[in-house]
Design a protein around this motif. Sequence first.
Motif, short mmCIF file in Angstrom:
data_model
loop_
_atom_site.label_atom_id
_atom_site.label_comp_id
_atom_site.label_asym_id
_atom_site.label_seq_id
_atom_site.Cartn_x
_atom_site.Cartn_y
_atom_site.Cartn_z
N GLY A 89 0.81 -1.21 0.00
CA GLY A 89 0.00 0.00 0.00
C GLY A 89 0.84 1.26 0.00
N THR A 90 1.96 1.23 0.72
CA THR A 90 2.87 2.38 0.75
C THR A 90 3.43 2.66 -0.63
OG1 THR A 90 3.48 1.91 3.05
CG2 THR A 90 5.01 3.27 1.77
N ALA A 91 3.86 1.60 -1.31
CA ALA A 91 4.41 1.76 -2.66
C ALA A 91 3.34 2.21 -3.64
CB ALA A 91 5.04 0.45 -3.12
N ALA A 92 2.13 1.63 -3.52
CA ALA A 92 1.05 1.98 -4.45
C ALA A 92 0.65 3.44 -4.32
CB ALA A 92 -0.15 1.07 -4.19
N ARG A 93 0.59 3.92 -3.08
CA ARG A 93 0.23 5.33 -2.86
C ARG A 93 1.29 6.25 -3.44
NH1 ARG A 93 -4.18 8.44 -2.22
NH2 ARG A 93 -3.47 10.52 -1.65
N ALA A 94 2.55 5.92 -3.23
CA ALA A 94 3.63 6.75 -3.77
C ALA A 94 3.62 6.74 -5.29
CB ALA A 94 4.98 6.25 -3.25
N ALA A 95 3.36 5.59 -5.89
CA ALA A 95 3.30 5.50 -7.35
C ALA A 95 2.14 6.33 -7.89
CB ALA A 95 3.16 4.04 -7.77
N HIS A 96 1.00 6.28 -7.21
CA HIS A 96 -0.17 7.05 -7.63
C HIS A 96 0.13 8.55 -7.59
CE1 HIS A 96 -4.35 8.35 -7.96
NE2 HIS A 96 -4.17 9.08 -6.88
N ASP A 97 0.70 9.01 -6.47
CA ASP A 97 1.01 10.44 -6.34
C ASP A 97 2.04 10.88 -7.37
OD1 ASP A 97 -0.74 10.50 -4.21
OD2 ASP A 97 0.82 10.49 -2.67
N ALA A 98 3.05 10.03 -7.62
CA ALA A 98 4.08 10.36 -8.60
C ALA A 98 3.49 10.42 -10.01
CB ALA A 98 5.21 9.35 -8.54
N ALA A 99 2.58 9.50 -10.32
CA ALA A 99 1.95 9.50 -11.64
C ALA A 99 1.13 10.78 -11.86
CB ALA A 99 1.06 8.28 -11.80
N LEU A 100 0.45 11.24 -10.82
CA LEU A 100 -0.29 12.50 -10.93
C LEU A 100 0.65 13.67 -11.18
CD1 LEU A 100 -3.00 12.17 -8.13
CD2 LEU A 100 -3.27 11.79 -10.59
N ARG A 101 1.80 13.69 -10.48
CA ARG A 101 2.78 14.76 -10.70
C ARG A 101 3.30 14.73 -12.12
NH1 ARG A 101 4.74 13.19 -5.81
NH2 ARG A 101 6.63 12.25 -6.68
N TRP A 102 3.62 13.51 -12.62
CA TRP A 102 4.17 13.41 -13.97
C TRP A 102 3.14 13.88 -15.00
CZ3 TRP A 102 3.07 11.43 -18.66
CH2 TRP A 102 4.10 11.46 -19.60
N ARG A 103 1.88 13.52 -14.81
CA ARG A 103 0.85 13.93 -15.77
C ARG A 103 0.66 15.44 -15.77
NH1 ARG A 103 -3.19 9.04 -13.92
NH2 ARG A 103 -1.80 7.35 -14.63
N ALA A 104 0.73 16.05 -14.59
CA ALA A 104 0.67 17.51 -14.52
C ALA A 104 1.87 18.12 -15.23
CB ALA A 104 0.61 17.96 -13.06
N TRP A 105 3.07 17.53 -15.00
CA TRP A 105 4.27 18.01 -15.68
C TRP A 105 4.12 17.88 -17.19
CZ3 TRP A 105 7.52 15.48 -19.06
CH2 TRP A 105 8.70 16.15 -19.40
N ASN A 106 3.60 16.76 -17.64
CA ASN A 106 3.47 16.51 -19.07
C ASN A 106 2.49 17.49 -19.71
OD1 ASN A 106 4.18 14.87 -21.36
ND2 ASN A 106 2.08 14.08 -21.32
N THR A 107 1.44 17.85 -18.98
CA THR A 107 0.45 18.79 -19.51
C THR A 107 1.02 20.20 -19.60
OG1 THR A 107 -1.40 17.51 -18.62
CG2 THR A 107 -1.81 19.84 -19.10
N HIS A 108 1.68 20.65 -18.54
CA HIS A 108 2.14 22.04 -18.48
C HIS A 108 3.54 22.25 -19.05
CE1 HIS A 108 -1.34 23.19 -16.12
NE2 HIS A 108 -1.10 22.21 -15.29
N ILE A 109 4.36 21.20 -19.03
CA ILE A 109 5.76 21.35 -19.43
C ILE A 109 6.10 20.49 -20.64
CG2 ILE A 109 8.16 21.29 -18.66
CD1 ILE A 109 6.41 23.21 -17.04
N GLY A 110 5.84 19.18 -20.53
CA GLY A 110 6.24 18.26 -21.59
C GLY A 110 5.61 18.56 -22.93
#
Length: 229
Positions: A89-110
């Motif tokens: 669960g710890t790993a899954a939560r961290a992966a979920h939060d990181a995926a949200l950050r990456w998608r925000a980065w991809n939208t605004h930056i990438g």
Amino acid sequence: MPTPTPPTGHVITVCFTPGVNADWFAASEKVHDLLHINGTPIRRYRVRHRPLIGWLTRFFGYWLLDAARRCGAVTLAAGGRKSRLDLTGTAARAAHDAALRWRAWNTHIGATTKPARPFEDFLAQHHIAPSTVTLYEARRRFELQPRVLAMLAHTFDPYELSLYQAGEATYAGLHWRIALIGDALITTDGRLLTPATDSVADRFRFLNEACAYLRALRPDARLCAIATA
């Protein structure tokens, strides 16, 4: 070659064999003995509740270190018996939060800027000719790139540039491993595992080794996450 020492402000996971004294003071002593720095426990792990008796165990902090509660139920801990920590669960939560950050980065930056060179490229120039390319100059050249400037403007960490540019799976993959291990790991027999360098590739090699070690530990082994001061 000497093992690199993690700087202050990082997180170290300390492992204990079953049956030994494994409170946070003992973990802090191990960190101090190996690295000559002080630390305190940090609540990083989600707590596991068994399906059938979870309604009961969620209110008890046995076999946990520095547990935190929400509405009376234990939710997070700095460590404890491996079987009581919800590592998945710890790993899954961290992966979920990181995926949200990456998608925000991809939208605004990438999607709006051209690929940029990571800081490691400019740091290599500094190491080759330190009198010509000072560390300040290497940082200045790196931050002049439009993509890096955009990351600074949107409060994304520009020094994770190479990781963002590697894609969502790679970005999330690093961060769920970090959630489990932190920046270094002390084994039950007192060995210190750290990345060989600060490169993303070496961090992955270290984290893969540390995660495999963690997975092989017995369920009654103890863990404790220590934040260095």
